[in-house]
Design an enzyme around this catalytic site. Structure first.
Site, short mmCIF file in Angstrom:
data_model
loop_
_atom_site.label_atom_id
_atom_site.label_comp_id
_atom_site.label_asym_id
_atom_site.label_seq_id
_atom_site.Cartn_x
_atom_site.Cartn_y
_atom_site.Cartn_z
CB SER A 143 1.08 -2.78 9.64
OG SER A 143 0.25 -3.37 9.64
CG ASP A 179 2.47 -9.92 8.74
OD1 ASP A 179 3.54 -9.57 8.43
OD2 ASP A 179 1.56 -9.23 8.77
CG HIS A 217 2.05 -6.48 5.92
ND1 HIS A 217 1.57 -7.16 7.33
CD2 HIS A 217 1.46 -5.37 6.15
CE1 HIS A 217 1.53 -5.88 8.41
NE2 HIS A 217 0.97 -5.23 7.55
#
Length: 620
Positions: free
Chosen positions: A281, A203, A172
């Site tokens: 992230s 992911d 993402h």
């Protein structure tokens, strides 16, 4: 409850949620991070394959969404600069990070103690230099106007080195990327990176940096084994609140199959209590030995919870990298394609002639799955490759734990054969089937990042997708169309729900201008299979009229020659470059045959575990 992706967009907090309310509880925790290289993983495996084998064998192994109501939210944690909106708006992602072996000048792996860091001496730990900051410029498709792109926006995240010119980060973090740059700790130079592979369902993304200057003095991270409960964990990355590296500490609080918001999937996840914020992230999580045990990617936000973050474990990451090495691209995690019911009730087991307290009942088999030819509704699965399946749909995990049956499936690769032990009408038997990635009637992501479209006399047709539903908002889609999106299964590979998105007003389509977001079922009496099939039917039509039949028996009739003559004028008036997307210019290949006789029933099964209102049913 909300899952959030921890990506950071300047001025905007990134909130990604999948199509069910549970996914909407998660947020992605990265702001775009870099990836590991496959060769580094190969190097790691050569040094540490025994470790990985030991723990793999031991482990028997914001938009609204529909699903059961909940107040918790899970978010993907990323940072976006100057963005119009966050990445992965309907999906939540977790951040993962890995550590590769430290080598001396001769290339030999040094003792781990050379790069271990004491709790109070992290600033001097060499492995922190393998964590980099990711800067990504995104240009997302405009699903309502599929011939153009949305305004670009930027985000930041984290990544880490795995050697051989490769980095690992969250998918993402680099979704819809047009430019990706990375910067090392203590450096003021940004280097251009290339996205080699994206694993939407897990992911994880793999990046490469070709500039040799970036890799001078670099030491890839060492990958550790799956941690235990209460093991210490340190999350490293570049979250919002500053430009330098950030370190937070906590413990492992849970390990189980978890909902991945960004990919709308269920894979093994590590729950931790260390703080994960937008920008984390794609950053690594370390154990006390300085080994990378996963990638941070999402957090759980709720009025009733605190400090619940998630890490993608090394088992999932190694699966991603092995898949990429085997196939030269990422093919995805496979599925069995069955809707299962737990068998906790003794009377239910007795009725099905199941003698022991085990097994799960098959309630539906997806028509597009390979298991459709060997499994039947009413079968009871009691074992998977020799591993016994409990009545709650769980299997043994490590020494004293149990985990969801889906974990065993996620350990396989696309095309793998498995042996299922089933009870059918009271008879125990063994069957073989093949596992492949799931086929979604309404996809969560668009392949190639550009939606298909076809314009016929101002009528704009496009396939229904989750990004389109998010962009248009659910209230404008209609309850029946949304019901099909949430509860219908693909009846054959390649099937799509094709809708009339809007009508570009022109005198040739007078009376139809107010139509929008309606499913087209037939053209001149022939049932439409997908958008490419519709384009083929239009091109090959020799009749005087084009007769479109829509849901609820609505009819649109166009004079074919007049429609063709008006097309160029309509494209010019609305500034549209072409009447169809580039993928529809290819010849249509009929691999399905006549499907007018296919049962048009939309089905009554939820298409995701997040859309099941109780835990008695689950998809595998």
């Amino acid at each position: 409850m909300a899952l959030s992706c921890c990506c950071w967009v300047s001025g905007i907090t990134s909130i990604d949620a999948p199509r069910s309310s549970l996914f909407s509880t998660f947020r992605l925790s990265s702001s775009r991070s870099s990836l590991f290289s496959t060769s580094t993983i190969s190097t790691y495996f050569s040094h540490s394959s025994s470790i990985l084998n030991s723990f793999i064998q031991a482990d028997v192994s914001s938009k609204k969404f529909f699903g059961k109501p909940t107040d918790d939210r899970q978010f993907l944690c990323g940072y976006h600069d100057g963005g119009k909106k966050e990445m992965g708006q309907s999906r939540s992602t977790f951040v993962q990070s890995f550590v590769t072996p430290k080598k001396d000048k001769k290339g030999f792996t040094l003792e781990l103690k050379d790069q271990q860091a004491e709790v109070g001496n992290l600033q001097d730990a060499g492995f922190l230099n393998a964590v980099v900051k990711v800067y990504c410029t995104h240009t997302a498709p405009d699903y309502s106007l599929p011939w153009q792109k949305q305004r670009q926006y930027t985000s930041t995240g984290s990544a880490f080195m795995i050697g051989d010119g490769k980095l690992l980060t969250n998918a993402h973090c680099v979704e819809h990327d047009t430019q990706v740059k990375v910067k090392r700790r203590g450096d003021d130079t940004k280097y251009v990176a290339k996205v080699l592979a994206r694993g939407i369902d897990c992911d994880v993304a793999l990046l490469s940096v070709e500039n040799e200057e970036f890799w001078k003095g670099a030491e890839p991270l060492r990958i550790g084994r799956l941690p235990r409960l209460q093991d210490s964990v340190t999350v490293v990355g570049y979250p919002l609140g500053g430009d330098t590296i950030s370190v937070t500490k906590g413990v492992v609080s849970r390990i189980e199959v978890t909902s991945y918001a960004h990919g709308s999937s269920d894979l093994l996840g590590i729950q931790i209590d260390a703080a994960i914020n937008p920008g984390n992230s794609g950053g690594p999580a370390f154990n006390d030995q300085g080994e990378c045990i996963g990638i941070a990617f999402q957090v759980l936000r709720s009025d009733d919870t605190e400090n619940i973050g998630y890490v993608i474990p090394t088992t999932v990451v190694s699966h991603f990298l092995t898949d990429y090495e085997r196939n030269g691209k990422y093919t995805g995690f496979p599925c069995l394609g069955v809707l299962m019911q737990k068998l906790e009730n003794p009377a239910l087991r007795s009725c099905l002639k199941v003698p022991t307290n085990e097994g799960v009942l098959i309630r539906r088999v997806e028509p597009t799955s390979d298991a459709h030819s060997v499994l039947k509704e009413g079968d009871v699965i009691v074992s998977f490759d020799g591993v016994r399946v409990g009545c709650e749909g769980t299997v043994p995990f490590r020494s004293t734990e149990r985990i969801a049956f889906r974990y065993l499936i996620s350990q396989k690769f696309s095309g793998d054969s498995v042996e299922l032990g089933i009870i059918r009408n009271g008879t125990l038997m063994k069957i073989q089937t093949v596992l492949n990635p799931r086929v979604h009637l309404v996809p969560y992501h668009i392949e190639g990042d550009q939606p298909s479209y076809l314009i016929v006399a101002g009528l704009v047709f496009t396939p229904l997708s989750e990004p389109l539903i998010e962009e248009e908002c659910e209230d404008t889609m209609g309850l029946k169309l949304l019901t099909k999106a949430r509860y219908s299964l693909a009846r054959f590979k390649g099937e799509q729900i094709v809708i009339l998105s809007q009508v570009l007003a022109n005198e040739v389509n007078i009376g139809y201008e107010d139509m929008g977001n309606q499913q087209v079922l037939k053209l001149n009496g022939k049932r439409i299979r997908n958008i490419h099939h519709l384009a083929h039917l239009v091109d090959s039509c020799k009749d005087k009229y084009l007769i479109f039949e829509f849901e609820d028996n609505y009819l649109v009739v166009l004079e074919r020659e007049s429609a063709t003559a008006a097309s160029l004028c309509i494209l010019k008036d609305y500034g549209i470059p072409t009447e169809r997307s580039s993928d529809l210019t290819e010849p249509y290949l009929d691999n399905i045959g006549d499907n007018n006789s296919v049962d048009p029933d939309i089905g009554d099964s939820p298409v995701s575990n997040l859309e099941i209102g109780f835990d008695g049913l689950l998809w595998a």
